[in-house]
Each structure stands twice: as C-alpha cells, then as structure tokens.
Design an enzyme around this catalytic site. Structure first.
Site, PDB file in Angstrom:
ATOM      1  N   GLY A  31       0.825  -1.201   0.000  1.00  0.00           N
ATOM      2  CA  GLY A  31       0.000   0.000   0.000  1.00  0.00           C
ATOM      3  C   GLY A  31       0.862   1.255   0.000  1.00  0.00           C
ATOM      4  O   GLY A  31       2.033   1.221  -0.359  1.00  0.00           O
ATOM      5  N   ALA A  32       0.232   2.401   0.418  1.00  0.00           N
ATOM      6  CA  ALA A  32       0.890   3.719   0.325  1.00  0.00           C
ATOM      7  C   ALA A  32       1.427   3.897  -1.100  1.00  0.00           C
ATOM      8  O   ALA A  32       2.600   4.204  -1.316  1.00  0.00           O
ATOM      9  CB  ALA A  32       1.997   3.859   1.375  1.00  0.00           C
ATOM     10  N   LEU A  33       0.549   3.685  -2.047  1.00  0.00           N
ATOM     11  CA  LEU A  33       0.960   3.570  -3.449  1.00  0.00           C
ATOM     12  C   LEU A  33       1.427   4.906  -4.026  1.00  0.00           C
ATOM     13  O   LEU A  33       0.902   5.967  -3.688  1.00  0.00           O
ATOM     14  CB  LEU A  33      -0.216   3.029  -4.275  1.00  0.00           C
ATOM     15  CG  LEU A  33      -0.742   1.670  -3.808  1.00  0.00           C
ATOM     16  CD1 LEU A  33      -1.894   1.213  -4.712  1.00  0.00           C
ATOM     17  CD2 LEU A  33       0.351   0.613  -3.773  1.00  0.00           C
ATOM     18  N   HIS A  37       4.582   2.243  -8.057  1.00  0.00           N
ATOM     19  CA  HIS A  37       3.635   1.128  -8.118  1.00  0.00           C
ATOM     20  C   HIS A  37       2.781   1.217  -9.397  1.00  0.00           C
ATOM     21  O   HIS A  37       2.474   0.195 -10.021  1.00  0.00           O
ATOM     22  CB  HIS A  37       2.689   1.158  -6.902  1.00  0.00           C
ATOM     23  CG  HIS A  37       3.379   0.986  -5.585  1.00  0.00           C
ATOM     24  ND1 HIS A  37       3.548   2.021  -4.690  1.00  0.00           N
ATOM     25  CD2 HIS A  37       3.941  -0.097  -5.001  1.00  0.00           C
ATOM     26  CE1 HIS A  37       4.182   1.578  -3.618  1.00  0.00           C
ATOM     27  NE2 HIS A  37       4.431   0.301  -3.776  1.00  0.00           N
ATOM     28  N   GLY A 147       9.720  -3.753  -8.351  1.00  0.00           N
ATOM     29  CA  GLY A 147      10.546  -2.595  -8.699  1.00  0.00           C
ATOM     30  C   GLY A 147      12.030  -2.888  -8.502  1.00  0.00           C
ATOM     31  O   GLY A 147      12.426  -3.513  -7.519  1.00  0.00           O
ATOM     32  N   GLU A 148      12.839  -2.396  -9.432  1.00  0.00           N
ATOM     33  CA  GLU A 148      14.292  -2.558  -9.292  1.00  0.00           C
ATOM     34  C   GLU A 148      14.837  -1.771  -8.098  1.00  0.00           C
ATOM     35  O   GLU A 148      15.966  -2.000  -7.681  1.00  0.00           O
ATOM     36  CB  GLU A 148      15.005  -2.089 -10.573  1.00  0.00           C
ATOM     37  CG  GLU A 148      14.872  -3.067 -11.719  1.00  0.00           C
ATOM     38  CD  GLU A 148      15.613  -2.606 -12.969  1.00  0.00           C
ATOM     39  OE1 GLU A 148      16.044  -1.431 -13.025  1.00  0.00           O
ATOM     40  OE2 GLU A 148      15.738  -3.415 -13.890  1.00  0.00           O
TER      41      GLU A 148
END
Ligand code: PAF
Length: 233
Positions: A31-33, A37, A147-148
């Site tokens: 969350g806390a996108l 994201h 994500g990298e």
C-alpha cells in the site's frame, strides 16, 4: 475493479480472469501507493490479459524495532489509485487470512538474501519470501512485477521462484525517481526537510562512481571515493 478480502472472494474474482489460459500480471504491494507502483501496474497491463494487485502490510518482514505500526496506510486512496490504473482485482487479505492459526511454514532463502539489507535487517527477507510465496499461491499469477528499487528483493524472489519451480515469471521494472533523482518510496515521507534535501546524493554519487568505472577508473578507488562522499554527506 473487484475488491477481494477473503480467499473465497479472490477465487471468485480470479476464476473469470484466468479462463482459457489467459495471463495474469500481479503486483504485490504494502500500500501507500505512488507512481512507482503505478509503473508496475502499467507494465503488467501492457504484458498480460488481466491484472491483480495486493495490499498487505506484512508483519513478518518488519523487525521488532522497525516501522510496522506506523507504516503509512491509506486504503481508500490506494484503491482509488489501483482503480484509476486499470487494475482488475485488488486483493486485501488481513493478517489472519495470510497467516491462519496453525501456519507452520516459512521460506528461508540464503545466497542473495545474505549481505547488504539482509545483514542489517535479520529476518526481513525471510518475511518477504514467505509472504510472496503465499501471495503467489493465493493469486496464481503468470507474471509478478517488482521494482528494481529493491534490487536485492528482486534477486531473493527470483531465487525462490527458481528453486521451488514456481510456475510464474518475475519481471523487474526500472525505478521511478523524483526530478532530483531520489527513488520514489512510501518511506520518503519519513524524511525531515534536511534529510530529503540530502537524500538524492545517494543516487548522484552512485551514478558518478558508475560513470567513473565505465570510463576506466580503478573500481576500488571509485567505490572508496563514493563511500567517502556519502559518509561525508
Ligand atoms: O516491496 C514490497 O512492497 C514488499 O516487500 C512486498 C514485495 C509487497 C512483500 O510484502
């Protein structure tokens, strides 16, 4: 977008999407996108027939003195972000759904989970691998997007998927950055103004070291200078 909070809801939501061998792209999140994201979801949408994202703040990957209790939570905002990004299914399990009483299995990855973040956050990658294995079992995606930014996490999840022969592909997506180079992260909001100002140095110093190495500088010297510059900052 369908919202699933129980395994039954999830099975119902996914059954229509998974028919006829269609591909399903999955974005696991806490969350806390943010735009990072959204980039994962955009890539999943571009590559798969349908998409699912999970929101679950995983207690297992936080150490006793870490920020589990204060980790940013904004369910309504996150659901609006997922919906706007074209996500088909949002999976929001609670802790008892993810770790039902009697659960007795955890995933311990060695190799890529050792060193760096693994060394300073004991148990962190055990928690990440365990929740990812459970999420993959629940959602059964054909592709999962990471994500990298969390480079070591990508290596750990890839290792687990290969070692357990899990039937999905892990896709790593480039880091999304602020204009000044700071990687987007839900935790950037913890930074005080002076810390926020200094944080992009991490990226600029590492870029400088990489450029120096590419143009022939001695690797140990370049890394030593970068380390000194960061310690000074
Ligand atoms: O990168 C994250 O947000 C988390 O580590 C993940 C992959 C969602 C597992 O909880």
């Amino acid at each position: 977008m369908q919202i699933a909070r129980t395994r039954e809801d999830l099975a119902r939501a996914l059954s229509a999407l998974r028919r006829d061998g269609r591909t399903l792209g999955f974005v696991p999140t806490m969350g806390a996108l943010h735009a990072g994201h959204v980039a994962l979801l955009a890539r999943a949408r571009a590559e798969c027939d349908a998409t699912a994202a999970s929101i679950f703040v995983n207690p297992l990957q936080f150490g006793p003195n870490e920020d589990f209790a204060r980790y940013p939570r904004d369910e309504a905002g996150d659901l609006a972000t997922l919906d706007a990004a074209g996500c088909d299914v949002a999976w929001l399990p609670d802790v008892a759904t993810m770790y039902p009483p009697g659960s007795a299995t955890a995933i311990e990855v060695t190799g890529p989970a050792e060193g760096w973040e693994g060394a300073v956050r004991p148990g962190h990658f055990r928690g990440v691998a365990t929740v990812c294995a459970r999420l993959f079992g629940q959602v059964r995606p054909t592709h999962a997007y990471f994500g990298e930014k969390d480079w070591q996490q990508v290596q750990v999840v890839r290792r687990m998927v290969a070692d357990l022969a899990l039937p999905l592909e892990i896709v790593a997506v480039p880091t999304v950055r602020e204009a000044d180079g700071l990687a987007l992260s839900s935790r950037n909001r913890y930074l005080a103004p002076a810390e926020r100002e200094g944080a992009p140095r991490l990226y600029s110093v590492m870029r400088g070291a990489a450029a120096a190495i590419v143009s022939g500088a001695d690797v140990a010297d370049a890394l030593g200078q970068a380390r000194a510059a960061l310690e000074q900052a």
